[in-house]
Write a protein that holds these residues in place. Structure first.
Motif, short mmCIF file in Angstrom:
data_model
loop_
_atom_site.label_atom_id
_atom_site.label_comp_id
_atom_site.label_asym_id
_atom_site.label_seq_id
_atom_site.Cartn_x
_atom_site.Cartn_y
_atom_site.Cartn_z
N LEU A 22 6.57 47.25 39.95
CA LEU A 22 6.27 48.00 41.15
C LEU A 22 7.53 48.47 41.82
CD1 LEU A 22 3.55 45.62 42.63
CD2 LEU A 22 3.19 47.69 41.28
N ALA A 23 7.50 49.70 42.27
CA ALA A 23 8.63 50.19 43.05
C ALA A 23 8.76 49.34 44.31
CB ALA A 23 8.39 51.65 43.41
N GLY A 24 9.98 49.11 44.71
CA GLY A 24 10.20 48.30 45.90
C GLY A 24 10.28 46.82 45.62
N THR A 25 10.08 46.44 44.38
CA THR A 25 10.22 45.04 44.01
C THR A 25 11.24 44.94 42.88
OG1 THR A 25 8.54 45.06 42.28
CG2 THR A 25 7.79 44.67 44.53
N LEU A 55 1.38 50.15 48.80
CA LEU A 55 1.02 48.83 49.32
C LEU A 55 2.29 48.20 49.86
CD1 LEU A 55 -0.80 46.30 49.66
CD2 LEU A 55 -0.27 45.76 47.28
N MET A 56 2.44 48.21 51.16
CA MET A 56 3.62 47.63 51.80
C MET A 56 4.90 48.21 51.22
SD MET A 56 2.26 43.74 51.65
CE MET A 56 1.86 43.98 49.94
N GLY A 57 4.89 49.46 50.92
CA GLY A 57 6.07 50.10 50.36
C GLY A 57 6.14 50.04 48.85
N ASN A 58 5.22 49.31 48.26
CA ASN A 58 5.20 49.20 46.80
C ASN A 58 4.25 50.23 46.22
OD1 ASN A 58 6.85 46.90 46.98
ND2 ASN A 58 5.05 45.63 47.34
N ASP A 59 4.77 50.98 45.28
CA ASP A 59 3.93 51.98 44.62
C ASP A 59 3.01 51.27 43.64
OD1 ASP A 59 2.73 54.07 43.41
OD2 ASP A 59 4.56 54.99 42.63
N GLU A 115 13.22 44.18 52.05
CA GLU A 115 14.10 45.30 52.34
C GLU A 115 15.25 44.93 53.28
OE1 GLU A 115 10.89 45.21 52.78
OE2 GLU A 115 10.02 46.60 51.34
#
Lengths: 347, 491
Positions: B321-324, A146-150, B237
């Motif tokens: 969550l990955a990316g956060t 989701l928008m780069g979030n797993d 990002e």
């Protein structure tokens, strides 16, 4: 948050009207258009009406694939060589995005119907996720984010969660370029964990009627024409016309194709055009065709071949042009002032 | 632009005390903000609706030219080329001064709405007229009290423009939209492109601004001075985030760099912003992103107030969550009375109070370190929450829930600091249940109705105390709601 890329889905590529690259076009200066219309008494105005609009009826047949409930299924398009329009597809170079959309409260049939009728709302989308597969020709569900979030999307892949739509798209432009789609059905009784796309995973069936419309009369050879769609009330799908949704005007000339040919090859409308002009618009209900971009400046309409004028919504779920008509060039009789107001004349 | 002049009407209307418009904010901290906003003036000008008014403009004796000796009133009205629902009216009078003046505007020459003018400075006097519906014809005139006489300009006509085709469409429903709020909702439509938007009660956009491209706008909110909309733009990002100030007429756009900022921010008195900012730390040889509150001063100076690392212990097992960020801060509020921040930490299922002066955290609600529990001893009061509002001992929070619950709800807790009890006193979820896995917020209005924003699902409900949906907006496919702020009126 790339919502549009995920939810505009695959239909966006199904109709050629939305296949162009918006960046190729000049953006119209609405103010300039308005000024032209208001200040230039000799500028002609082509006032569009419902009777001039075409009819589009499309149905989608999206194939369901039974898969193991609770699994992390593999989506494999390595053998896919044709898209839902019947165009050739390279599974390595033509698939740039894989998207999952889950509809919590819609059946597969309802999804097909709402996609066809352009009546989906954001609240219908219970979940979406996407991934750029690179050169791969398959991905697992768990690779989508989701928008780069797993978000561990695979944890939702259980019976009863909703209707799962998997789509493959060309390009990274959100909402543009979907080439194929399929329903993924999680079932406890199923052991299969691979969804293998095929040319018939989605079948798009459509009917276009250009014969019943009243062609739009336009003065021949006049470059500075203003198109006014303020009077259009119904779109080509039979829905209420949303004037604010129009973001592009397209004019195409087909020197050797008749309207019947265009009906048959409607999906290739932009590809088949011998000359094509596009004009991006933002708001308003008018556009000046003289500002449209093409290989050459718009020369005005003439009697050579078939002319099509379309109002497009490139961000709508169903990109069938809300308005599309045929244009008949009218040569001014002796003594008539060129550029005078032209009223629609039913055929 | 159009301009007109007319001779006087009659004697001036009486001047009751200037009415201060009501304002309601998303939380205690923003109440002051909005109070300041509305101090700029809105609603009726002095005496505009005096029922005993015997100064109604006469029919015939006020035509231009009736009294050449009397000072005339002129008005020019211009529609903003950037935001074509905003009209700038500029008013002047012969002689250059007036006791008071206002603009009357409406869909016809009956007008119906008045916008006050500040005539304390030298003429001409100008004002923005906000809240106009798009794609309409509007009539307006200026009225001024000059030399003891009320005088009006001739009628002017302006046309507001339409929103861009890229602005998501929406549908309005609900059991009783007429019983719903009469104010405005400041929010953002998140998608591509993202747009800061103000919606009126008919769900029509009356203001919009988008930077274009793929920049996200999560929070849009009126500025304290009532002259701009502020929004935070950027994606996590790319470290070029900024808080953008756009004047209501779109003529002035100013970006304050806030590198690392994400999700939410607040404007403090004096031109300082506070934002949620990533806070990377080395943990056993790996860089892990947490969150902190950073203030960005008007001169560009940055002051770190508090870090999640100061209060909570990072765990590899944190369910983030990955990316956060691992703490996933996603909502920030400021209480001016207590000079304290509150921050929502999704990754910790907690909302934490932070003393601005000391940087110390206190009053943790929810999660493993919660200072509060239900009467049954449960400290997990909500899961994956987003925006919240704290009103004294009341906490309202948008509880996104989990893939297991699949039921996002607005929850209202009564917090008892003395006992550490959190009593759930009200909640609302959609029927059938919606799982809003991203964004979402809740706001209680003065009449007891509640706005519940199912962010990523593009649904905004106004419900009464019984949970009946009076008013509902659904965005067309492709757009989500950012955070929302409710205003009873616009400047």
């Amino acid at each position: 948050m790339r919502l549009r890329g995920a939810v505009y889905l695959w239909l966006l590529a199904a109709i050629p009207a939305c296949s162009g690259d918006p960046e190729d076009d000049d953006t119209a200066d609405d103010d300039a258009a308005d000024d032209d219309a208001a200040d230039d008494d000799v500028a002609s105005t082509l006032t569009l009406s419902d009777s001039q609009n075409y009819d589009f009826e499309g149905t989608l047949d999206i194939r369901p694939y039974d898969l193991a409930d609770g699994s992390d299924p593999l989506f494999d398009w390595s053998g896919l060589d044709t898209d839902l329009q019947g165009h050739p597809l390279d599974p390595v170079t033509d698939v740039d995005q894989v998207t999952i959309v889950v509809f919590r409260y819609l059946s597969e049939g309802e999804v097909e119907e709402k996609l066809s009728s352009n009546t989906l709302e954001q609240v219908d989308v219970g979940l979406f996720a996407s991934v750029d597969p690179g050169d791969a020709t398959s991905v697992r569900l768990s690779e989508l984010t989701l928008m780069g979030n797993d978000i561990d999307v695979e944890q939702y892949f259980v019976e009863g969660y909703g209707t799962w739509l998997v789509s493959l798209a060309t390009g990274s432009t959100p909402g543009v370029g979907t080439r194929m789609a399929a329903f993924a059905r999680p079932l406890p009784s199923e052991a299969e964990t691979t969804l293998t796309f095929a040319a018939d995973s989605t079948v798009l069936d459509f009917t276009v009627d250009l014969a019943s419309l009243d062609p739009l009369p336009a003065p021949a050879g006049v470059e500075e024409l203003t198109v006014d769609w303020s009077g259009v009330g119904t779109d080509g799908l039979g829905n209420a016309f949303q004037a604010d949704s129009i973001d592009r005007v397209m004019v195409g000339q087909y020197t050797s194709l008749a309207p019947a040919d265009l009906e048959e090859q409607f999906l290739d409308l932009e590809i088949l055009a011998d000359s094509l002009w596009r004009l991006d618009v933002s708001g308003g209900t008018e556009a000046a065709l003289g500002q449209a971009a093409g290989d050459a400046p718009f020369p005005g309409f003439d009697s050579a071949g078939t002319w099509v004028l379309a109002l497009q919504c490139t961000t709508c779920a169903n990109p069938a042009p809300p308005f599309l008509t045929l244009v008949e060039a009218q040569h001014a009789a002796a003594g008539e002032q060129e550029g005078a107001e032209v009223s629609p004349v039913p055929r | 632009m159009s301009e007109s002049r007319t001779p006087p009407l009659r004697k001036p209307r009486p001047q009751p005390p200037r009415r201060r418009p009501k304002a309601t904010a998303r939380a205690g901290s923003t109440a002051a903000l909005l109070a300041a906003l509305f101090a700029a003036g809105c609603g009726k000008p002095p005496g505009a609706e005096d029922p005993d008014d015997d100064t109604t403009p006469p029919d015939d004796d006020t035509a231009p030219g009736d009294d050449d000796a009397a000072p005339g009133v002129s008005v020019s009205a211009t529609v903003s080329p950037v935001i074509p629902t905003v009209v700038t009216a500029e008013v002047s009078v012969d002689g250059g001064s007036a006791q008071q003046a206002w603009i009357e505007i409406g869909p016809d020459e009956g007008y119906g709405r008045t916008v006050p003018l500040d005539v304390s400075g030298p003429a001409p006097w100008s004002t923005w007229i906000l809240g106009l519906k798009p794609s309409r014809t509007w009539h307006l005139r200026a009225v001024a009290v000059v030399e003891g006489e009320e005088r009006a300009s001739a009628d002017q006509v302006v046309e507001t423009g339409s929103p861009p085709g890229t602005l998501a469409g929406l549908g309005l429903s609900g059991s009783d939209p007429a019983a719903a709020h009469e104010g405005f909702i400041v929010t953002s439509f998140m998608g591509e492109p993202s747009t800061a938007v103000i919606l009126d009660r008919d769900a029509e956009p009356v203001w919009w601004y988008g930077p274009g491209g793929t920049e996200l706008i999560s929070r849009a909110v009126p500025s304290r001075d009532g002259r701009s909309i502020l929004f935070i733009r950027g994606v996590l990002e790319v470290p070029d985030q900024a808080i953008v100030r756009v004047s209501f007429d779109g003529a002035d756009v100013e970006a304050t760099p806030t590198p690392g900022a994400h999700h939410d921010f607040v404007e403090l008195p004096g031109g300082t912003y506070a934002a949620l900012v990533t806070d990377p730390r080395e943990v056993e040889g790996k860089t892990v992103d947490g969150d902190r509150i950073v203030e960005f001063g008007p001169g560009g100076e940055q002051t770190a107030i508090w870090s999640v690392w100061d209060t909570f212990e990072f765990s590899e097992a944190s369910d983030h969550l990955a990316g956060t960020t691992w703490s996933h801060a996603n909502a920030l509020d400021y209480d001016e009375d207590e000079d304290a921040y509150s921050v929502s930490l999704l990754g910790l299922d907690a909302i934490v109070r932070v003393d601005r002066a000391t940087g110390e955290s206190f009053r943790i609600v929810g999660g493993r370190l919660s200072d509060f529990a239900t009467p049954g001893g449960e400290t997990r009061l909500f899961e994956n929450q987003h925006q919240f509002e704290i009103d004294g001992d009341v906490l309202r929070v948008f509880d996104n829930g989990t893939p297991s619950s699949l039921d996002s709800r607005a929850r209202e807790y009564l917090l008892d600091d003395s006992t550490g009890t959190a009593d759930l006193v009200w909640s609302y979820g959609a029927t059938p249940p919606l799982y809003c896995y991203n964004l979402g917020d809740v706001f209680r209005m003065e009449d007891g109705h509640t706005l519940v924003n199912f962010g990523v699902l593009g649904q905004l409900d106004e419900v009464d105390e019984d949970g009946e949906v009076l008013w509902r907006i659904n965005l067309d496919l492709g757009a989500a709601f950012g955070y929302t702020t409710y205003l009873e009126s616009l400047p």
